[in-house]
Design a protein around this motif. Structure first.
Motif: not given
Length: 513
Positions: A377-379, A428-434, A444-446, A449-453
């Motif tokens: 998800l973080e990726v 947001a600039d930090v890669f942090r999966p937690e 948990t997904k806010p 979180f809309i990578p697919f629009s």
């Protein structure tokens, strides 16, 4: 053009203004100046009430000369800071409205989705799609194609665990090739594209292709070049006359060649083969199911867009939706693991604790491996594979948040404005999966979180992409440890904007565990 400029230069150098002042009455001179000013204003005027944007819009080129020479995401972030969440840009004579922020994008694409869900007419998009298929169509044509695609793929197990057999089969071939490198450096890009493409092939054509199949390789090469050329050909959307320039500076001719090749190498021959061997009791792939529906509407005399031309373009759309985002996400994941070996180690430990080494990870393991899911998800958030959602248009003039939005405007939902917003993610600039795990360690997904629009045009391949990404990466981490070629010179975490935001080419060592 140079000859015209030389004539003008000579004209003005020959005492033009002196002769004008000597022989032209004052009132006429004033009239000429006013006429020129009015003409310039007429050419540069903007529709009343549209969102703010660059002040000086030039004829023909629009705002192109005034845009910052930054990367696309940085340029749009700066413009958002300057103009607000909704702003306008003229690309040539085309008016673009850029939507920023979760609330704005959701309101437009979800609440007012019945207005904002059309597709704009742009020269290259219309050329490639021929105004057919799924992605670049609107109205009843689009509704029929998308409805059929979703129902058919769902029947084949799209988004369900029944599809795992096809994915696991392809992963087996994929791992065999990776294993042959025995920890030596290699570029995984083309192999990963081929694997993702083969999963779509098995759904659409009913079979996969060997990675060494010359026809398949030619097909993938044509698709790859079309993706690479999108940056160059995009200019023709705004200034199509440039395609007549000598040579092929904007890759117009190469795009036409590759488009012809992609459709005639595999797609059309496969459709013809299915037509010749059609059996209405054996419709176990997308093409045969489509042919069955074609014959039904023909028999019943229905007015329908279910026809062979739309089938050709729909297949191309499915490959774009199901290949490019998935393969790009896999390559980004491996790249982030190279930069964060501690995260890779933690993923491996979780896989060992849940699955071990005796069997392949499956979708039923997903809930038991929250950290691996959080990493993926973080990726998708950090890499932001699709920085800007596909262009939308309106089916009518409308007023949105106090701005007049004309029907002909092209709407760009800026997904980067949500996925890279510090107000939402904090760092947001930090890669942090937690960030995707709650206090109990569950995923948990806010809503943001809309990578697919969002909305009616949400990515058709979302569920398949998520399944593939999870199964590919957990299996790969189970079998290999990814190491950089040079630990002191890691590949850069920089993207190349094309149809997706792809990582720069890099090599990796996949060391068998």
């Amino acid at each position: 053009m140079i000859e015209v400029l030389n004539h003008l230069k000579s004209f003005f150098q020959n005492n033009f203004w002196e002769d004008l002042c000597r022989y032209c009455p004052t009132n006429l001179r004033i009239g000429l100046v006013c006429g020129v000013c009015i003409g310039i204003w007429w050419l540069m005027r903007k529709p009343h009430g549209i969102p703010p944007g660059p002040r000086f819009t030039l004829p023909i080129v629009g705002d192109l000369l005034f845009l910052e020479k930054e990367s696309q995401p940085v340029m749009l972030r700066n413009m958002r800071d300057k103009y607000g969440d909704i702003f306008s840009i003229y690309m040539g004579s085309s008016l673009f409205i850029v939507l920023n922020g979760y609330d704005v994008i959701k309101e437009a694409l979800v609440k007012y989705g019945h207005i904002f869900s059309d597709k704009p007419h742009m020269f290259m998009y219309d050329l490639i799609s021929d105004k057919k298929g799924i992605v670049f169509t609107s109205g009843q044509l689009w509704k029929e194609q998308r409805k059929f695609a979703l129902e058919t793929l769902r029947e084949f197990g799209f988004g369900k665990t029944i599809l795992e057999d096809k994915v696991h089969e392809e992963i087996g071939y994929y791992i065999e090739v990776v294993d042959t490198h025995n920890g030596r450096p290699f570029d995984m890009c083309r192999l990963t594209q081929a694997a993702a493409s083969n999963i779509i092939s098995s759904l659409v054509y009913g079979n996969r292709f060997d990675y060494d199949n010359l026809v398949f390789k030619e097909y993938l090469n044509g698709v790859d070049e079309m993706f690479e050329d999108l940056g160059s050909t995009a200019v023709l959307n705004f200034l199509p006359v440039l395609r007549f320039m000598p040579g092929d500076l904007f890759k117009y001719k190469r795009t036409l060649k590759n488009l012809w090749g992609v459709e005639n190498t595999i797609i059309k021959p496969s459709i013809q083969e299915h037509l010749e061997n059609y059996d209405e009791n054996n419709t176990n792939d997308y093409i045969s199911s489509y042919i069955k529906e074609m014959k039904r509407v023909q028999k019943e005399g229905q007015t329908s867009y279910i026809n062979e031309d739309n089938l050709v373009k729909s297949i191309g759309d499915l490959f774009v939706a199901g290949t490019e985002t998935t393969s790009t996400a896999i390559l980004w994941t491996i790249l982030y693991l190279l930069h964060h070996p501690n995260i890779q180690d933690r993923c491996y430990k979780e896989i060992q604790d849940v699955v071990g080494s005796g069997r392949l990870p499956s979708m039923k393991d997903k809930t038991s491996m929250p950290y691996n899911e959080a990493v993926l998800l973080e990726v998708l958030r950090k890499a932001n594979v699709v920085t800007i959602g596909t262009p939308h248009s309106l089916n009518q003039d409308t007023v949105f948040r106090g701005y007049n939005i004309p029907k002909h405007a092209i709407i760009l939902p800026n997904l980067d404005s949500v996925l890279a917003d510090n107000k939402i993610w904090g760092d947001a600039d930090v890669f942090r999966p937690e960030r995707f795990l709650d206090n109990d360690g569950k995923v948990t997904k806010p809503d943001e979180f809309i990578p697919f629009s969002l909305g009616r045009r949400i990515c058709l391949g979302e569920s398949l992409a998520k399944m593939e990404l999870f199964l590919f990466m957990t299996t790969m981490i189970q079998r290999f440890e990814f190491k950089p070629v040079d630990p002191d010179n890691l590949p850069k975490l920089e993207g190349v904007i094309g149809i997706t935001n792809s990582p720069c080419k890099y090599e990796v060592r996949a060391v068998p565990r």
